[in-house]
Design an enzyme around this catalytic site. Structure first.
Site, short mmCIF file in Angstrom:
data_model
loop_
_atom_site.label_atom_id
_atom_site.label_comp_id
_atom_site.label_asym_id
_atom_site.label_seq_id
_atom_site.Cartn_x
_atom_site.Cartn_y
_atom_site.Cartn_z
N TRP A 5 34.40 -39.42 38.91
CA TRP A 5 32.95 -39.24 38.90
C TRP A 5 32.20 -40.55 38.77
O TRP A 5 31.05 -40.67 39.23
CB TRP A 5 32.55 -38.22 37.82
CG TRP A 5 32.79 -36.83 38.33
CD1 TRP A 5 33.75 -35.96 37.94
CD2 TRP A 5 32.08 -36.20 39.41
NE1 TRP A 5 33.68 -34.81 38.69
CE2 TRP A 5 32.67 -34.93 39.60
CE3 TRP A 5 31.01 -36.57 40.25
CZ2 TRP A 5 32.23 -34.03 40.58
CZ3 TRP A 5 30.56 -35.67 41.22
CH2 TRP A 5 31.17 -34.43 41.38
N VAL A 140 41.97 -24.76 41.97
CA VAL A 140 43.30 -25.28 42.29
C VAL A 140 44.31 -24.37 41.58
O VAL A 140 44.14 -24.05 40.39
CB VAL A 140 43.44 -26.75 41.83
CG1 VAL A 140 44.91 -27.21 41.88
CG2 VAL A 140 42.57 -27.67 42.69
N ARG A 148 45.13 -34.52 40.61
CA ARG A 148 44.00 -35.18 41.29
C ARG A 148 43.72 -34.57 42.66
O ARG A 148 43.26 -35.27 43.57
CB ARG A 148 44.24 -36.70 41.39
CG ARG A 148 44.67 -37.38 40.10
CD ARG A 148 43.68 -37.28 38.98
NE ARG A 148 42.37 -37.88 39.24
CZ ARG A 148 41.39 -37.93 38.33
NH1 ARG A 148 41.58 -37.45 37.10
NH2 ARG A 148 40.22 -38.47 38.64
N LEU A 149 43.98 -33.27 42.81
CA LEU A 149 43.63 -32.59 44.05
C LEU A 149 42.11 -32.33 44.11
O LEU A 149 41.50 -32.39 45.18
CB LEU A 149 44.39 -31.26 44.11
CG LEU A 149 44.92 -30.78 45.45
CD1 LEU A 149 45.62 -31.89 46.22
CD2 LEU A 149 45.89 -29.60 45.24
N LEU A 388 25.87 -18.40 41.63
CA LEU A 388 26.76 -17.25 41.42
C LEU A 388 28.07 -17.64 40.74
O LEU A 388 28.55 -18.74 40.92
CB LEU A 388 27.03 -16.60 42.77
CG LEU A 388 25.75 -16.19 43.51
CD1 LEU A 388 26.09 -15.75 44.93
CD2 LEU A 388 25.03 -15.07 42.76
#
Ligand code: MYA
Ligand code: JJ1
Length: 388
Positions: A5, A140, A148-149, A388
């Site tokens: 990030w 995931v 780290r996907l 949502l």
């Protein structure tokens, strides 16, 4: 701390409180010809797939991935169980892009192991309407966590959003990331207190018996407001006017047109419920309330497998007091057999939560914008957006 990030155009923790930074896009758009043309690389055992939500088979694969691997509460007692119909609705709004419904498959077995989505939206921030992607359903598979996907998936959805010449996004998460525009609290109103207590969703209060608790949460059998009825297709223009006018008071809110209202608010069985008040004298539409259906799987209970939850969506009161309108929403939700009615402290919700016997939950929801800086953190009541 946030290796991924820190590299992204989002408000960084070190910038919090720096009022010299301007409000608006953090980085400018790049020419489309400079957007990477090929997908990001995945670990070699995996491949990208675009998920066709029109396909019953693909929709079922997505449904099953989420049912088994999506969001849980902090004690892993409940897991969101979005229905197939709900996923179709959430992912195919007006002008959606199929290319933003992104899956990852294991090359050998073709099993779907990860997912992330975007849908287009116009979001107003103060007096600017910004074209954005709403990012949701990042998931995931439990067996592939912490590899780290997620950063690769986020970069890939970003690339595909950029290819449509859109440079901003909105998203929510239960975790703290750099940096929330606001942090909201979940509140819960018991409709079926015995079941909620039996499954560990809530507890018997101090000095309370089961029968006193059931009595405490009792509701009338039918709505009390004269002219309260289900929304219909013919109401779309009036509801759009009512909602646009209402949402204009919030700092961040969707810019809904009639097509959006038809898609997002016209009742759809077990997906979204909308009610309005039509004045018995003038036939004017004066008030509106809505909730969406999101059951949770109950993990490891002998008796019950699902919790039927309604989530407060958009509500507007001009004549009927909001308190009475939301009490009618609770009444119809109870009649439809929901176990609990959930709401965030967004918009004017604080004004009815305590009086209508909602209690604060143990969950929070953080709201984020991508590539758009807000001068200061907002109060939840300044936010007019429900994702949502
Ligand atoms: S929120 C719902 C998220 N889903 C779940 O919570 C379901 C259960 N959990 C999982 O499936 C996994 O734990 C997920 C992470 C997939 C969440 N949002 O691959 P990793 C960062 C953003 O090793 P995993 C929703 O759907 C984390 O801080 N980032 O981790 C909205 C770290 O980065 P850094 C998150 O646990 C999604 C990195 O990922 C989140 O195996 C909005 C670790 O990756 C999260 N919820 O997988 C996405 N959780 O080192 C952003 C962890 O820097 C959209 N991370 O701290 C941005 C806008 C994109 C479009 C822009 C267009 C212009
Ligand atoms: O549902 C939630 N919490 C419940 C259950 C708690 C079970 C133990 N952890 C809760 N119940 C108390 C209800 C009680 C009723 C009578 C009055 C007093 C209160 O608090 C929480 C929200 O509170 N939900 C979650 O934790 C699910 C995850 C929330 C983050 C979602 C992020 C994702 C989405 C991105 O799109």
């Amino acid at each position: 701390k946030h290796k991924f990030w820190e590299t992204q155009p989002v408000g960084q923790f070190k910038e919090v409180g720096d009022s010299s930074l301007p409000e608006g896009p953090i980085e400018p758009p790049t020419p489309l010809s400079e957007v990477k043309q090929e997908p990001y690389n995945l670990p070699s055992a995996y491949e990208w797939t675009t998920c066709d939500m029109d396909s019953e088979e693909t929709c079922l694969e997505v449904y099953n991935l989420l049912k088994n691997n999506y969001v849980e509460d902090d004690e892993n007692m409940f897991r969101f169980n979005y229905s197939k119909e709900f996923l179709r609705w959430a992912l195919r709004p007006p002008s959606y892009f199929r290319s933003w419904h992104i899956g990852v498959r294991a090359k050998s077995s073709k099993k779907l192991v990860a997912f992330i989505t975007g849908v287009p939206a116009r979001i107003r921030v103060r007096d600017e309407v910004v074209r954005m992607a709403e990012i949701n359903f990042l998931c995931v598979h439990k067996k592939l966590r912490s590899k780290r996907l997620a950063p690769v998936m986020i970069k890939e959805v970003t690339r595909r959003v950029h290819l449509e010449n859109i440079w901003q996004a909105a998203y929510t998460a239960g975790v703290v990331l750099p940096t929330p525009i606001t942090t909201c609290q979940y509140w819960h109103r018991s409709l079926n207190p015995k079941k909620l207590i039996d499954v560990g969703f809530s507890r018997l209060g101090a000095r309370m018996t089961m029968s006193r608790t059931i009595k405490l949460y009792k509701l009338p059998d039918s709505p009390v407001t004269p002219g309260f009825r289900k929304m219909e297709l013919r109401d779309v223009p009036a509801v759009t006017r009512l909602l646009r006018n209402y949402l204009s008071q919030f700092v961040v809110a969707p810019d809904f047109d009639e097509d959006d209202v038809e898609h997002w608010l016209l009742p759809s069985e077990n997906v979204v419920d909308s009610y309005l008040v039509e004045s018995p004298e003038t036939h004017e539409i004066t008030d509106f309330c809505s909730f969406y259906t999101l059951p949770s799987s109950i993990l490891g209970n002998q008796t019950y497998s699902t919790l039927k939850a309604a989530y407060s969506y958009y509500n507007v009161s001009t004549k009927t007091p909001l308190l009475q309108l939301m009490n009618d929403a609770l009444i119809v939700a109870k009649q439809k057999d929901y176990d609990v009615f959930n709401a965030l402290d967004v918009m004017q919700n604080e004004s009815f939560l305590k009086e209508l016997k909602f209690g604060p939950g143990d969950g929070q929801l953080h709201y984020y914008l991508y590539n758009y800086r807000i001068r200061r953190e907002l109060k939840p009541s300044e936010l007019g957006l429900v994702l949502l």
